[in-house]
Design a protein around this motif. Structure first.
Motif, mmCIF file in Angstrom:
data_model
loop_
_atom_site.group_PDB
_atom_site.id
_atom_site.type_symbol
_atom_site.label_atom_id
_atom_site.label_comp_id
_atom_site.label_asym_id
_atom_site.label_seq_id
_atom_site.Cartn_x
_atom_site.Cartn_y
_atom_site.Cartn_z
ATOM 1 N N PRO A 69 -3.297 6.195 -1.531
ATOM 2 C CA PRO A 69 -2.945 4.990 -0.759
ATOM 3 C C PRO A 69 -3.578 3.748 -1.364
ATOM 4 O O PRO A 69 -4.689 3.792 -1.902
ATOM 5 N N ASN B 65 0.827 -1.217 0.000
ATOM 6 C CA ASN B 65 0.000 0.000 0.000
ATOM 7 C C ASN B 65 0.853 1.255 0.000
ATOM 8 O O ASN B 65 0.546 2.237 -0.675
ATOM 9 N N LYS B 66 1.932 1.228 0.770
ATOM 10 C CA LYS B 66 2.808 2.392 0.823
ATOM 11 C C LYS B 66 3.495 2.619 -0.529
ATOM 12 O O LYS B 66 3.628 3.756 -0.986
ATOM 13 N N ALA C 26 1.046 4.144 -2.939
ATOM 14 C CA ALA C 26 0.908 5.580 -2.682
ATOM 15 C C ALA C 26 2.045 6.369 -3.309
ATOM 16 O O ALA C 26 1.834 7.465 -3.844
#
Length: 426
Positions: free
Chosen positions: A38, A28-29, A32
């Motif tokens: 995100p 997820n990071k 982003a």
């Protein structure tokens, strides 16, 4: 037909000690960073990947996973979705497996991805400083965990990243020298992680590349580090003649004449090599020279970060402990073990585990079973179950207890404790 589990992904996650929730957060990071929004993955998505219910993640998720792992989709057991001709294949990124490393690695990757039609980017000191921060992260991870293959892989990938910067833009001769030195430093860290993990074939490959990069950099400090590591590697491989020859290259560099701290480390490691060759008098002379040089060294002198991070009185005593233990002089070895433990800095987790394991062996060598078992049981459980050298030494503790006193209460206590350790290890 039921879905087939993705055993490749499962094995990789197990090797990296990543759970489904942790991997989801890392991906997820990275999403982003790629999109500005995100990612929406949770542990159920990762379980779907693992079980084979999802044969391949969506494109942006897959790209993020490749960035996190440093592996291609096929290397992770996925069947890549069909691409349109206009879609470029994903480039391999360095394997960044801890949250405190991913942001910096993504920033480097984005900076290096200059479109083909754009003018060459100017590579400057800021790029070198960013690499140096990544090097500090690698050194810190090594001091905490030590010997792990993930550290070796991260360091090797960042060495390659430094070299890619060489071809990614224009730079002054001074900056190019810094880039080669950074690449050599990362490669020497990969070499050390392999040595610490008893992966000597990999260590030799890293050594050869590190030596070439160091020569191109002209950096005396990194040359010293690489050749000094080579001496330690051959010492662990029980090749004292090769160890002495490699360490002599380090000791004869001009930096040892300019800075007594480098001379001290060279003498201390040479003393440990003399011990491997069973030369007691030469071992003592070299340690005396190491101590004398350390006392002459300016504690506030400007030195490389890797040198400041580990070499001090505690490390000198650690090398003396190893040497006198090799010589069978267990009383002297135990004295150095206690001195080392008293002086170790808080961040030296790996060194504390190794020293405590050696302390147990020195006490066992003197027939002190109860203190030996107490020392062995003070080794942190994570090191006792994951660090190759610590695992090896604690196995020796058990073997020696069973040989010396097979029916003693201390042997029974350690056997039960070791059984519990094995049950908690991964």
């Amino acid at each position: 037909m039921s879905a087939l589990p993705n055993h490749v992904l499962v094995e990789w996650m197990s090797d990296q000690k990543l759970g489904s929730r942790e991997l989801a957060e890392l991906v997820n990071k990275a999403v982003a960073e790629l999109t500005g929004r995100p990612g929406g993955l949770d542990d159920s998505n990762i379980r779907a990947w693992r079980s084979g219910r999802v044969r391949c993640p969506k494109s942006v998720q897959l790209r993020a996973l490749e960035m996190v792992s440093g592996k291609s989709a096929t290397d992770l057991g996925f069947e890549r979705r069909t691409r349109s001709p206009a879609t470029a294949p994903a480039q391999e990124e360095p394997p960044v497996l801890r949250r405190n490393l991913i942001q910096g690695a993504v920033a480097i990757a984005v900076a290096a991805a200059t479109p083909a039609h754009a003018a060459p980017r100017r590579i400057g000191v800021a790029d070198v400083e960013r690499l140096q921060q990544r090097f500090a992260d690698i050194v810190a991870s090594d001091h905490r965990h030590g010997g792990q293959q993930t550290i070796e892989q991260q360091a090797a990938a960042l060495s390659n990243e430094a070299l890619r910067l060489q071809t990614g833009g224009a730079a002054s001769q001074r900056v190019r020298g810094y880039l080669y030195a950074s690449a050599a430093a990362f490669r020497s860290s990969a070499m050390w992680a392999a040595i610490d993990g008893r992966r000597y074939n990999s260590a030799i490959e890293h050594m050869r590349e590190a030596q070439q990069l160091a020569e191109m950099s002209g950096d005396q400090a990194i040359k010293f580090r690489i050749w000094s590591h080579a001496g330690t590697m051959y010492r662990h491989m029980k090749r004292p003649a090769d160890a002495a020859a490699a360490n002599d290259v380090a000791r004869n560099l001009s930096i040892t004449r300019r800075d007594p701290m480098f001379a001290s480390l060279g003498h201390a490691r040479h003393a440990a090599i003399h011990a491997t060759a069973a030369d007691i008098s030469a071992t003592r002379r070299s340690f005396e020279a190491a101590q004398e040089a350390m006392l002459r060294a300016d504690p506030d002198a400007d030195r490389p970060m890797w040198m400041r991070a580990f070499y001090d009185q505690a490390e000198l005593d650690s090398l003396a402990l190893s040497a006198f233990m090799t010589l069978g002089q267990y009383d002297a070895a135990e004295a150095h073990a206690h001195r080392c433990l008293a002086a170790l800095r808080p961040h030296m987790h790996r060194s504390r585990a190794i020293t405590t394991s050696r302390l147990a062996l020195t006490q066992l060598g003197q027939g002190d079973l109860e203190p030996a078992v107490a020392s062995a049981m003070h080794v942190p459980k994570d090191a006792a179950t994951t660090h190759p050298r610590v695992i090896e030494m604690l196995a020796t503790v058990g073997n020696e207890l069973r040989r010396k006193a097979p029916t003693s209460p201390q042997t029974r206590l350690w056997t039960e404790y070791a059984r519990c350790l094995k049950g908690t290890g991964r």
